[in-house]
Design a protein around this motif. Structure first.
Motif, PDB file in Angstrom:
ATOM      1  N   TRP A 147      -7.196   8.482  -4.446  1.00 18.70           N
ATOM      2  CA  TRP A 147      -6.547   7.176  -4.378  1.00 18.70           C
ATOM      3  C   TRP A 147      -5.899   7.006  -3.017  1.00 18.70           C
ATOM      4  N   ARG A 148      -6.010   5.788  -2.475  1.00 18.79           N
ATOM      5  CA  ARG A 148      -5.406   5.443  -1.174  1.00 18.79           C
ATOM      6  C   ARG A 148      -4.700   4.109  -1.337  1.00 18.79           C
ATOM      7  N   GLY A 149      -3.472   4.024  -0.843  1.00 21.18           N
ATOM      8  CA  GLY A 149      -2.732   2.779  -0.943  1.00 21.18           C
ATOM      9  C   GLY A 149      -1.820   2.578   0.253  1.00 21.18           C
ATOM     10  N   ARG A 150      -1.387   1.338   0.432  1.00 17.32           N
ATOM     11  CA  ARG A 150      -0.467   0.998   1.520  1.00 17.32           C
ATOM     12  C   ARG A 150       0.955   1.431   1.148  1.00 17.32           C
ATOM     13  N   ILE A 151       1.601   2.122   2.046  1.00 18.67           N
ATOM     14  CA  ILE A 151       2.980   2.535   1.810  1.00 18.67           C
ATOM     15  C   ILE A 151       3.876   1.308   1.631  1.00 18.67           C
ATOM     16  N   SER A 152       3.582   0.230   2.335  1.00 16.41           N
ATOM     17  CA  SER A 152       4.409  -0.980   2.236  1.00 16.41           C
ATOM     18  C   SER A 152       4.314  -1.637   0.861  1.00 16.41           C
ATOM     19  N   GLU A 153       3.320  -1.269   0.045  1.00 19.92           N
ATOM     20  CA  GLU A 153       3.158  -1.839  -1.292  1.00 19.92           C
ATOM     21  C   GLU A 153       3.848  -1.012  -2.377  1.00 19.92           C
ATOM     22  N   VAL A 154       4.387   0.150  -1.997  1.00 18.90           N
ATOM     23  CA  VAL A 154       5.051   1.030  -2.961  1.00 18.90           C
ATOM     24  C   VAL A 154       6.474   0.532  -3.183  1.00 18.90           C
ATOM     25  N   GLY A 155       6.807   0.244  -4.447  1.00 22.86           N
ATOM     26  CA  GLY A 155       8.139  -0.248  -4.778  1.00 22.86           C
ATOM     27  C   GLY A 155       9.150   0.862  -5.001  1.00 22.86           C
ATOM     28  N   GLY A 156       8.678   2.036  -5.378  1.00 21.19           N
ATOM     29  CA  GLY A 156       9.553   3.178  -5.611  1.00 21.19           C
ATOM     30  C   GLY A 156       8.708   4.402  -5.908  1.00 21.19           C
ATOM     31  N   PHE A 157       9.340   5.577  -5.913  1.00 18.14           N
ATOM     32  CA  PHE A 157       8.592   6.802  -6.196  1.00 18.14           C
ATOM     33  C   PHE A 157       9.525   7.876  -6.714  1.00 18.14           C
ATOM     34  N   ILE A 158       8.922   8.844  -7.385  1.00 16.37           N
ATOM     35  CA  ILE A 158       9.620  10.064  -7.779  1.00 16.37           C
ATOM     36  C   ILE A 158       8.761  11.237  -7.351  1.00 16.37           C
ATOM     37  N   LEU A 159       9.392  12.345  -7.061  1.00 13.72           N
ATOM     38  CA  LEU A 159       8.628  13.560  -6.774  1.00 13.72           C
ATOM     39  C   LEU A 159       8.293  14.204  -8.110  1.00 13.72           C
ATOM     40  N   GLY A 160       7.042  14.541  -8.282  1.00 14.27           N
ATOM     41  CA  GLY A 160       6.550  15.080  -9.530  1.00 14.27           C
ATOM     42  C   GLY A 160       5.507  14.136 -10.113  1.00 14.27           C
ATOM     43  N   THR A 161       4.690  14.672 -11.000  1.00 14.24           N
ATOM     44  CA  THR A 161       3.630  13.856 -11.597  1.00 14.24           C
ATOM     45  C   THR A 161       3.969  13.496 -13.038  1.00 14.24           C
TER      46      THR A 161
END
Length: 166
Positions: A147-161
């Motif tokens: 999967w590839r996506g734009r960082i500017s489109e990421v609204g939030g994240f957590i470390l871990g799956t």
């Protein structure tokens, strides 16, 4: 690299260490794209620029969760080339084109001068990625995808799956 001007850099010859330097608020007007892009996520992605390291991350993108292993762009393009060529046994020339051409997209200059500003990454790459729907189910079931996506489109994240509990 030391952020303290009074201290000597303990690793002056290492080009793979990127200091954490938040964007400057020195009065310069930042454009709207900068305001939408998470500089810390860009930093995490840049840590992998020349590294085989990977780690789990879950992203919130357009109301969906995307969960997988964060990898360098080099690892992404090498893996994508293999994945695309595997289903092309009947078309060996096309398979060879994928195997040799696509990995070249992940090549970065090996000898970047230390005084040259390296642009922050604009894309994030995951392997074994899964989309998590609103019911909490993985898409696709089983093995994940590249999967590839734009960082500017990421609204939030957590470390871990994220994984479905059985």
């Amino acid at each position: 690299m030391s952020n303290d001007p009074g201290k000597a850099d303990p690793h002056p010859d290492r080009t793979d260490i990127v200091p954490i330097v938040p964007p400057s608020d020195s009065g310069k007007a930042r454009d709207q794209a900068d305001l939408r892009t998470d500089w810390f996520l860009q930093y995490l992605v840049s840590l992998l620029r020349n590294s085989p390291m990977e780690f789990g991350i879950t992203l919130q993108v357009s109301g969906m969760l995307v969960s997988g292993q964060l990898v360098s762009h080099k690892t992404y393009f090498e893996g994508l080339a293999i994945a695309l060529s595997e289903g092309l046994e009947k078309f060996p020339d096309l398979a060879d084109t994928f195997k040799t051409g696509i990995p070249s997209f992940g090549v970065t200059p090996a000898n970047i001068e230390s005084n040259v500003d390296i642009p922050m990454p604009q894309f994030i790459h995951l392997k074994n990625a899964k989309l998590i729907n609103t019911a909490g189910h993985d898409i696709p079931r089983g093995a994940g995808v590249w999967w590839r996506g734009r960082i500017s489109e990421v609204g939030g994240f957590i470390l871990g799956t994220f994984s479905e509990s059985s």
